[in-house]
Design an enzyme around this catalytic site. Structure first.
Site, PDB file in Angstrom:
ATOM      1  N   ASP A 136      34.462  49.566  32.807  1.00  0.00           N
ATOM      2  CA  ASP A 136      33.962  50.904  32.075  1.00  0.00           C
ATOM      3  C   ASP A 136      34.882  51.566  31.376  1.00  0.00           C
ATOM      4  O   ASP A 136      33.826  52.742  30.498  1.00  0.00           O
ATOM      5  CB  ASP A 136      34.682  51.810  33.469  1.00  0.00           C
ATOM      6  N   CYS A 156      43.618  45.660  34.054  1.00  0.00           N
ATOM      7  CA  CYS A 156      42.531  44.823  35.133  1.00  0.00           C
ATOM      8  C   CYS A 156      41.473  43.913  34.890  1.00  0.00           C
ATOM      9  O   CYS A 156      40.929  44.240  36.390  1.00  0.00           O
ATOM     10  CB  CYS A 156      42.747  44.907  36.537  1.00  0.00           C
ATOM     11  N   HIS A 172      22.693  10.582  48.933  1.00  0.00           N
ATOM     12  CA  HIS A 172      24.285  10.705  50.022  1.00  0.00           C
ATOM     13  C   HIS A 172      25.226  10.158  49.489  1.00  0.00           C
ATOM     14  O   HIS A 172      26.156  10.252  49.172  1.00  0.00           O
ATOM     15  CB  HIS A 172      24.381  10.248  51.414  1.00  0.00           C
ATOM     16  N   GLU A 201      39.608  54.260  32.375  1.00  0.00           N
ATOM     17  CA  GLU A 201      38.782  53.292  32.573  1.00  0.00           C
ATOM     18  C   GLU A 201      38.099  54.693  31.481  1.00  0.00           C
ATOM     19  O   GLU A 201      36.397  54.391  31.483  1.00  0.00           O
ATOM     20  CB  GLU A 201      38.030  52.763  33.373  1.00  0.00           C
TER      21      GLU A 201
END
Length: 900
Positions: free
Chosen positions: A785, A832, A520, A759
């Site tokens: 893709d 994108c 911690h 794509e």
């Protein structure tokens, strides 16, 4: 216990560079059937695993093939590299962290040899599983190609409950479990295979306790698959079930606990169950272990009932013989460099102040037990009050993580066994101070002796709270040293209380000879951004006061006797890094404009309204891809039109008025099925009914979604709709006809543009024809893709996936052709896919004519900086060279990484 909080969203950063694969497709039922928990899989393209989120390493398998991180929210995330890789016994794996280490998101965890594993493992698919999935309300993986440490691979929503309880509870439970480790093992009896298991009535409640011993028959030990099967058997029973091996213990219903025990072939384990069905539970677990828990096992060798695997036994099982223990205490051969482990990263330059803990003197005996018990109770209650005040102060200061630690400290002081041990000593004539010191130091010593570094690290917490009570009992409070600016503290150890109250304006770092990265103290140091090194060489305690030193928390070392020039060089390096990051962050809200005035829109890929808000905060100029699947996932029925409209409107309102919001219609199919949207299983779902093809086959689904989109059109952002998996002009015209019909019926006058997610290569090849279509306003390139389809390579294929690189010249050529066709029609092109987040690819994409880059949220500032680093003419020159290259490697060499 914490008050309930609102549901919390967590982004899992990609732990690997590779292709995301639904976990249901993993060829192993333990993962595919989610027996270990919810998760996702990645087919790796590079041989390094990084942490998907911040947390601590609660388990690192000895063979190096799997690691578990417990996040700051309490999620336990198992990462398992490949399938059946445990049998390689560490070959091909190089762990980069240790058990108990604190890690940050994106920090390297394990290096592995991709080619080596590809020829020896069943599969390279790497599984990322949240083993305590009961804390989740949802988990939504992304799809396509992701880059390690950069892209978001999945998003989780925590249930609206106390996610802080997981962290605090694990500390208290760990202390209790560690203190009692081995107790059940000492009481266990029976034969190696559980015959004649002992059963007795429990002292209270009429429950039954049953125990049995069993040997682990699995040749590669209790790794992820058998551990998951064991947990599933244990969860069928109501009884509490504990497993013990020598001084280690864990719950039979916790995968992480079982993995942390590192149970090897031939290890003797004790099973202890307590509850109404205890005997049945023990019998079932013994039989399941004998049967191999889903693995082929042979008969255990005779004579091994009371021993762990000998070298001969290990050799018979195909394992390496155990090697002699080697001390891993860091030691430097350079007298001016002292080594430790990273507790908190960063660099501190200053002068040494040595901290010495004064020994509190106590009297052993006392005459009046009643008075001593009262004094102890009073001191404990006073300390709990002090800790409560400290917790509240830290909470008010916005330091919730530190506050949680002191909440856990209060729970330690309420631990009945800790207090009862002291009270028994008082009843035998000991003073309260002596009895209390014996109790807490005894528990702390037990914790320090555990092999589990995480639990061992909690000894400091036990000593901290114990010392607090002892000081109150005796009145011997230690005076705090006066510290000046530029102080680097050196001590045997610091308490969490001391650390939390350090003056950050004066203390620039500290080093301790004890402790570790999971303590911690280390956690607090990181939260305060104080560089720290734990477990430093003992000679650090002999460094003279006032010596000038450099503490490198990132490297885990302390440097002495540096020259002025050396220190000046270190300061310059840190200044350059900080300045660069500060410049990028400061300019995150500025437009991305090349040096010769060409502007490129930099927007973000999102999967929720919370993502939209975060994107704006990171400087995104809108949203280039809203994955609408998140509205449809993790639910038994389809969302209503109103439910969808509310979500889309919320996403729109999260953006600035007029900013673009590109919403991709539902992109599901055989590769991403929905339980309430039945699609026949296909031999090759990537070439089957997916994307817009689902909407055209089931038009009610598409029409409902479009109506919901039009209902949100006036929420603030500029809406754009794009259809995924368009492959033919017929696809486009059919989808656009539905769009036009529903828009007309909605009566809205707000402009909502419509486009294609490019794509499929046919769209790029026929870009002129598609761009000329009425109402086709834009393309947004899904490079993940597009690359797979262009190269005819399955992104999930273990031997081909490494070649699925969007910087392939063929893919770049298609993007350039599409940009030219759209610009000729006065229309725009966005990207994108994952490549939009790649700084090396950014100037090439800009040169190809890309108008909009939609990247992962954390990449926004760096992508903007990458645009600003070049002129448009230089970008065009890079693009012209890129499309004439022969390989992706040649393309990437055009933009050296040292530019970024």
């Amino acid at each position: 216990m914490s008050e309930p909080t609102a549901a919390t969203g967590i982004d899992f950063i990609a732990p690997l560079t590779g292709v995301l694969v639904p976990i249901e497709q993993v060829p192993d039922p333990v993962f595919a059937q989610k027996m270990m928990g919810e998760g996702f899989s990645i087919d790796p393209l590079a041989g390094q695993l990084v942490s998907p989120l911040a947390g601590e390493v609660v388990d690192l398998q000895q063979s190096g093939h799997a690691v578990t991180i417990r996040s700051t929210e309490g999620l336990e995330v198992l990462m398992h590299i490949g399938l059946d890789t445990v049998g390689l016994q560490g070959q091909g794996f190089t762990p980069l962290v240790e058990h108990g280490a604190q890690v940050t998101a994106g920090q390297p965890l394990i290096d592995f040899e991709l080619d080596f594993l590809a020829t020896r493992a069943k599969s390279l698919l790497t599984q990322i599983v949240i083993v305590n999935s009961d804390l989740l309300s949802s988990l939504t993986p992304e799809s396509g190609l992701v880059t390690a440490g950069q892209d978001v691979a999945a998003r989780a929503e925590l249930k609206s409950s106390t996610h802080h309880d997981a962290a605090a509870g694990s500390t208290a439970a760990g202390v209790a479990a560690g203190a009692g480790a081995g107790a059940a093992a000492g009481a266990a009896a029976g034969t190696p295979w559980g015959e004649g298991a002992d059963s007795q009535d429990a002292a209270q409640g009429g429950a039954t306790t049953a125990t049995a011993e069993v040997l682990i028959p699995n040749p590669t030990g209790m790794h992820a698959r058998p551990a998951a099967n064991l947990v599933n058997v244990a969860k069928e029973f109501d009884s509490e079930i504990q497993l013990d091996k020598e001084d280690e213990s864990g719950s039979a219903k916790s995968i992480v606990s079982i993995l942390a025990m590192a149970l090897a072939y031939g290890d003797k384990m004790t099973i202890t169950a307590t509850g109404s069905d205890a005997q049945e539970a023990v019998d079932a677990l013994v039989q399941a272990i004998k049967d191999g828990l889903g693995e082929e096992v042979g008969t255990m060798p005779s004579g091994t009932a009371d021993t762990v695997a000998t070298p001969a036994v290990a050799e018979t099982a195909g394992l390496k013989a155990p090697e002699e223990e080697v001390s891993h205490e860091p030691k430097s051969g350079d007298p001016n460099i002292l080594l430790g482990v990273t507790a908190s990263p960063g660099l501190g330059i200053g002068h040494v102040v040595q901290m010495r803990q004064a020994e509190i003197e106590v009297q052993e005996t006392a005459a009046d037990p009643t008075q001593e018990r009262a004094a102890l109770d009073s001191a404990i209650q006073s300390s709990i009050g002090e800790l409560g005040e400290l917790e509240q102060r830290l909470t008010n200061e916005g330091s919730a993580d530190k506050a949680e630690i002191f909440r856990a400290h209060q729970e330690i002081l309420r631990d009945p066994e800790l207090v009862n041990n002291a009270q028994k000593s008082i009843d035998s004539g000991k003073s309260a101070a002596f009895a209390w010191r014996e109790s807490y130091t005894g528990f702390a010593s037990q914790l320090e002796g555990l092999d589990n570094e995480v639990l061992a690290g909690r000894a400091a917490d036990m000593r901290d709270v114990g010392q607090r009570v002892l000081a109150t009992l005796t009145g011997q409070h230690q005076e705090k040293a006066e510290l000046s600016e530029g102080t680097i503290l050196i001590a045997e150890d610091l308490t969490p209380s001391d650390t939390a109250q350090l003056d950050r304006s004066k203390v620039v770092g500290f080093a301790t000879t004890q402790g570790g990265a999971s303590s911690h103290v280390a956690i607090i140091a990181r939260s305060m951004d104080i560089p720290a090194v734990a477990g430093i060489e003992n000679r650090a305690l002999q460094i003279p006061e006032g010596s000038r030193v450099v503490l490198d928390g990132t490297a885990g070392e302390l440097q002495l006797n540096l020259s002025d020039d050396e220190i000046s060089g270190i300061q310059d390096r840190q200044r350059r890094i900080a300045e660069r990051k500060a410049v990028e962050d400061a300019a995150k809200d500025e437009p991305a404009v090349t040096t010769d005035g060409h502007q490129v829109a930099v927007v973000a890929n999102i999967g929720s309204a919370a993502d939209a808000r975060e994107a704006v905060a990171h400087g995104a100029e809108g949203v280039g891809l809203l994955r609408s699947e998140f509205v449809f996932m993790e639910r038994p029925t389809a969302p209503t039109e109103q439910e969808q409209a509310d979500v889309y409107a919320e996403c729109s309102r999260a953006l600035k008025p007029g900013q673009p919001l590109v919403l991709r219609t539902l992109d599901v199919g055989g590769d991403k099925p929905l339980s309430y949207l039945p699609i026949p299983k296909e031999e090759n779902p990537f070439l089957g009914i997916r994307g817009v093809r689902v909407g055209l086959e089931q038009p009610d689904v598409l029409r409902t979604q479009l109506r919901a989109i039009f209902a949100a059109a006036d929420a603030g952002a500029q809406l754009h709709v794009m259809f995924p998996m368009i492959a033919t002009i017929q696809d486009w015209r059919a989808a656009k006809a539905i769009f036009d019909e529903e828009k007309a019926a909605s009566g809205i006058t707000t402009k909502v543009s419509c486009g294609i997610m490019m794509e499929v290569p046919s769209v790029a090849v026929m870009a002129q024809q598609f761009a000329a279509e009425e109402g086709c306003d834009f393309f947004s390139v899904g490079t993940n893709d597009l690359t797979s389809y262009t190269l005819a390579m399955d992104r999930g294929h273990p031997k081909l996936a490494a070649q699925v690189d969007p910087c392939n010249p063929a893919v770049l050529t298609l993007i350039g052709q599409a940009a030219a066709a759209l610009h000729a029609q006065g229309k725009w092109l966005g990207v994108c896919g994952g490549v939009a987040s790649d700084p090396q690819a950014v100037p090439i994409l800009v040169g190809l004519g890309v108008d909009e880059l939609s990247c992962s949220i954390p990449a926004v500032a760096s992508v903007k900086a990458a645009v600003r680093a070049h002129s448009l003419e230089h970008c065009k020159d890079l693009a012209a060279k890129a499309v004439t290259c022969s390989t992706p490697e040649e393309v990437r060499s055009l933009v050296p990484m040292d530019e970024y």
